[in-house]
Design an enzyme around this catalytic site. Sequence first.
Site, PDB file in Angstrom:
ATOM      1  N   MET A   1       0.864  -1.167  -0.040  1.00  0.00           N
ATOM      2  CA  MET A   1       0.098  -0.064  -0.110  1.00  0.00           C
ATOM      3  C   MET A   1       0.829   1.220  -0.048  1.00  0.00           C
ATOM      4  O   MET A   1       2.047   1.258   0.354  1.00  0.00           O
ATOM      5  CB  MET A   1      -1.001   0.102   1.415  1.00  0.00           C
ATOM      6  CG  MET A   1      -1.710  -1.076   1.170  1.00  0.00           C
ATOM      7  SD  MET A   1      -2.724  -1.683   0.129  1.00  0.00           S
ATOM      8  CE  MET A   1      -3.978  -0.145   0.261  1.00  0.00           C
ATOM      9  N   CYS A   2       0.372   2.419  -0.559  1.00  0.00           N
ATOM     10  CA  CYS A   2       1.246   3.578  -0.643  1.00  0.00           C
ATOM     11  C   CYS A   2       1.407   4.102   0.756  1.00  0.00           C
ATOM     12  O   CYS A   2       0.375   4.056   1.666  1.00  0.00           O
ATOM     13  CB  CYS A   2       0.492   4.523  -1.424  1.00  0.00           C
ATOM     14  SG  CYS A   2       0.589   4.376  -3.332  1.00  0.00           S
ATOM     15  N   PRO A   3       2.357   4.579   1.111  1.00  0.00           N
ATOM     16  CA  PRO A   3       3.496   5.002   0.234  1.00  0.00           C
ATOM     17  C   PRO A   3       4.399   4.047  -0.116  1.00  0.00           C
ATOM     18  O   PRO A   3       5.791   4.590  -0.505  1.00  0.00           O
ATOM     19  CB  PRO A   3       4.114   6.502   0.970  1.00  0.00           C
ATOM     20  CG  PRO A   3       3.867   5.805   2.522  1.00  0.00           C
ATOM     21  CD  PRO A   3       2.592   5.298   2.546  1.00  0.00           C
TER      22      PRO A   3
ATOM     23  N   ASP B   1      -1.916  -1.411  -5.574  1.00  0.00           N
ATOM     24  CA  ASP B   1      -2.458  -0.121  -4.959  1.00  0.00           C
ATOM     25  C   ASP B   1      -3.101   1.040  -5.992  1.00  0.00           C
ATOM     26  O   ASP B   1      -1.811   1.551  -6.393  1.00  0.00           O
ATOM     27  CB  ASP B   1      -1.892   0.488  -3.642  1.00  0.00           C
ATOM     28  CG  ASP B   1      -2.268   1.677  -3.025  1.00  0.00           C
ATOM     29  OD1 ASP B   1      -3.481   1.931  -3.433  1.00  0.00           O
ATOM     30  OD2 ASP B   1      -1.757   2.054  -1.828  1.00  0.00           O
TER      31      ASP B   1
ATOM     32  N   ASP C   1       0.554   8.839  -7.120  1.00  0.00           N
ATOM     33  CA  ASP C   1       1.620   8.938  -6.020  1.00  0.00           C
ATOM     34  C   ASP C   1       2.983   9.039  -7.045  1.00  0.00           C
ATOM     35  O   ASP C   1       4.010   9.896  -7.113  1.00  0.00           O
ATOM     36  CB  ASP C   1       1.900   7.966  -4.931  1.00  0.00           C
ATOM     37  CG  ASP C   1       0.643   8.380  -3.927  1.00  0.00           C
ATOM     38  OD1 ASP C   1       0.171   9.519  -3.974  1.00  0.00           O
ATOM     39  OD2 ASP C   1       0.581   7.483  -3.144  1.00  0.00           O
TER      40      ASP C   1
END
Length: 76
Positions: free
Chosen positions: A13-15, A40, A46
Amino acid sequence: MKADLVLDLKGLMCPIPVVRVSKAIKEVPVGGVIEATATDPGVLADIPAWAKSTGNEMVKTEREGKAIKFWVRRLK
């Protein structure tokens, strides 16, 4: 497109994908390309933002089902 480095970022998952790409870009030569696959959808915003802010190039993005594949070129 020939990649100098391939990253599997699926399930992260980000970041975290941004952090991994940021570290990996230092491993490819200037002009080199990273090919990465993530799941994600946050990477769609991002990674281009990271590339722009760091002076790298977001070359291409493709979606294959839930997988998002993208290529980033190191420019400096």
